[in-house]
Design a protein around this motif. Structure first.
Motif, short mmCIF file in Angstrom:
data_model
loop_
_atom_site.label_atom_id
_atom_site.label_comp_id
_atom_site.label_asym_id
_atom_site.label_seq_id
_atom_site.Cartn_x
_atom_site.Cartn_y
_atom_site.Cartn_z
N PHE A 130 37.17 50.04 40.22
CA PHE A 130 37.56 48.82 39.62
C PHE A 130 36.46 47.73 39.47
CE2 PHE A 130 37.14 48.80 44.40
CZ PHE A 130 36.78 47.56 44.63
N VAL A 131 36.95 46.84 38.77
CA VAL A 131 35.93 45.91 38.19
C VAL A 131 36.35 44.46 38.64
CG1 VAL A 131 36.81 45.65 35.77
CG2 VAL A 131 34.11 45.17 36.30
N HIS A 132 35.14 43.72 38.95
CA HIS A 132 35.64 42.35 39.28
C HIS A 132 34.35 41.37 38.90
CE1 HIS A 132 33.45 42.66 43.14
NE2 HIS A 132 34.03 43.95 43.31
N SER A 133 34.75 40.31 38.86
CA SER A 133 33.84 39.06 38.36
C SER A 133 34.38 37.66 38.90
CB SER A 133 33.67 39.09 36.91
OG SER A 133 32.99 38.12 36.17
N ALA A 134 33.30 36.87 39.10
CA ALA A 134 33.68 35.49 39.49
C ALA A 134 32.38 34.64 39.19
CB ALA A 134 33.96 35.49 41.01
N THR A 135 32.41 33.20 39.16
CA THR A 135 31.62 32.29 39.23
C THR A 135 31.73 31.45 40.39
OG1 THR A 135 31.30 32.30 36.64
CG2 THR A 135 30.84 30.32 37.75
N THR A 136 30.33 30.92 40.77
CA THR A 136 30.56 30.06 41.68
C THR A 136 29.48 28.83 41.52
OG1 THR A 136 30.12 29.50 44.25
CG2 THR A 136 28.58 31.34 43.27
N SER A 137 29.98 27.69 42.15
CA SER A 137 29.07 26.53 41.88
C SER A 137 28.53 26.04 43.36
CB SER A 137 29.92 25.32 41.30
OG SER A 137 30.99 24.96 42.14
N GLY A 138 28.64 27.02 44.23
CA GLY A 138 27.97 26.90 45.80
C GLY A 138 29.13 26.95 46.42
N GLY A 139 30.06 26.73 46.53
CA GLY A 139 31.08 26.92 47.64
C GLY A 139 32.71 27.23 47.33
N ASP A 140 32.54 27.65 45.88
CA ASP A 140 33.95 27.95 45.34
C ASP A 140 33.71 29.40 44.69
OD1 ASP A 140 32.45 27.23 43.15
OD2 ASP A 140 33.85 25.82 42.37
N ARG A 141 35.05 29.82 43.98
CA ARG A 141 35.16 31.03 43.19
C ARG A 141 35.94 30.52 42.02
NH1 ARG A 141 33.94 36.28 44.87
NH2 ARG A 141 35.53 37.21 43.80
N THR A 142 35.64 30.73 40.73
CA THR A 142 36.36 30.32 39.84
C THR A 142 36.18 31.39 38.58
OG1 THR A 142 34.57 29.07 38.59
CG2 THR A 142 36.06 27.79 40.09
N ALA A 143 37.02 31.39 37.75
CA ALA A 143 36.82 32.19 36.57
C ALA A 143 36.78 33.72 36.90
CB ALA A 143 35.60 32.06 35.54
N GLU A 144 37.76 33.94 38.03
CA GLU A 144 37.80 35.26 38.56
C GLU A 144 38.57 36.40 37.51
OE1 GLU A 144 38.47 35.35 42.93
OE2 GLU A 144 39.07 33.31 42.36
N PHE A 145 37.94 37.53 37.65
CA PHE A 145 38.46 38.74 36.90
C PHE A 145 38.40 39.71 37.90
CE2 PHE A 145 37.81 42.54 34.37
CZ PHE A 145 39.05 42.55 33.38
N PHE A 146 39.50 40.62 37.72
CA PHE A 146 39.58 41.71 38.80
C PHE A 146 40.74 43.03 38.12
CE2 PHE A 146 40.93 44.41 42.16
CZ PHE A 146 39.70 44.18 43.25
N THR A 147 40.33 44.02 38.11
CA THR A 147 41.36 44.90 37.32
C THR A 147 40.99 46.15 37.80
OG1 THR A 147 42.53 45.59 35.45
CG2 THR A 147 40.27 45.56 35.22
N ILE A 148 41.81 47.18 37.90
CA ILE A 148 41.63 48.66 38.18
C ILE A 148 41.45 49.38 36.92
CG2 ILE A 148 42.84 50.84 39.17
CD1 ILE A 148 44.15 49.04 41.01
N VAL A 149 40.35 50.28 36.71
CA VAL A 149 40.12 50.72 35.57
C VAL A 149 40.84 51.96 35.22
CG1 VAL A 149 38.27 52.13 34.42
CG2 VAL A 149 37.50 50.34 36.17
N PRO A 150 41.68 51.78 34.04
CA PRO A 150 42.72 52.74 33.64
C PRO A 150 42.20 54.19 33.61
CG PRO A 150 42.66 50.90 31.90
CD PRO A 150 41.48 50.67 32.95
N ALA A 151 42.99 55.19 34.15
CA ALA A 151 42.60 56.67 34.03
C ALA A 151 41.56 57.18 35.14
CB ALA A 151 42.20 57.17 32.68
N SER A 152 41.08 56.03 36.02
CA SER A 152 40.08 56.59 37.06
C SER A 152 40.44 57.10 38.10
CB SER A 152 39.21 55.23 36.94
OG SER A 152 39.91 54.35 37.95
N GLY A 153 42.08 57.10 38.60
CA GLY A 153 42.26 57.60 40.00
C GLY A 153 42.39 58.89 40.06
N THR A 154 41.95 59.52 41.14
CA THR A 154 42.05 60.86 41.78
C THR A 154 42.97 61.27 42.81
OG1 THR A 154 40.21 60.80 43.21
CG2 THR A 154 39.77 61.12 40.75
#
Length: 135
Positions: free
Chosen positions: A82-106
């Motif tokens: 899975f992949v994730h991303s976020a931006t912080t200005s010091g105490g918050d989380r914005t612009a979050e992205f989170f997804t399970i990578v297709p075809a990666s499961g076993t």
């Protein structure tokens, strides 16, 4: 289906890898490897490649992480990315992205798809959730 859990970072190792050719920006870019351990409906461990442009002093920046998880979600055992991303200005989380990578499961997690999220509560507990389905 939603699976929830908590995690702790058990290793964070800067790699020394830097952009090449070097480009001077207002925030340094770095790459690290991480290991996490998970408990709850999400149980297991992950190996992570972590990239960030981040200022340690102010807590301002953005990260992108690619994780390889091994364990179980809601009692189903296997592995996936899975992949994730976020931006912080010091105490918050914005612009979050989170997804399970297709075809990666076993294993029993073969065919997994979906999204999720990460939150850190006031006491510093790291929480994770996956909203997932199987083919």
């Amino acid at each position: 289906m939603r699976a929830t859990g908590t995690f702790t970072v058990t290793a964070f190792v800067p790699t020394g890898l830097k952009p090449d050719p070097a480009v001077s920006t207002g925030l340094p870019v770095g790459v690290a490897t991480m290991e996490k351990h998970f408990e709850g409906e999400v149980a297991g461990r992950s190996a992570t490649l972590f990239t960030a442009a981040f200022d340690q002093t102010t807590g301002v920046g953005t990260y992108v992480a690619m994780e390889s998880f091994e364990g179980s979600l809601c009692g189903r055992a296997g592995a996936f990315n899975f992949v994730h991303s976020a931006t912080t200005s010091g105490g918050d989380r914005t612009a979050e992205f989170f997804t399970i990578v297709p075809a990666s499961g076993t294993g029993e997690l073969a065919g997994i798809s979906g999204s999720g999220g990460i939150a850190v509560d006031a006491e510093g507990t790291h929480r994770i959730w996956f909203d997932c389905a199987w083919e």
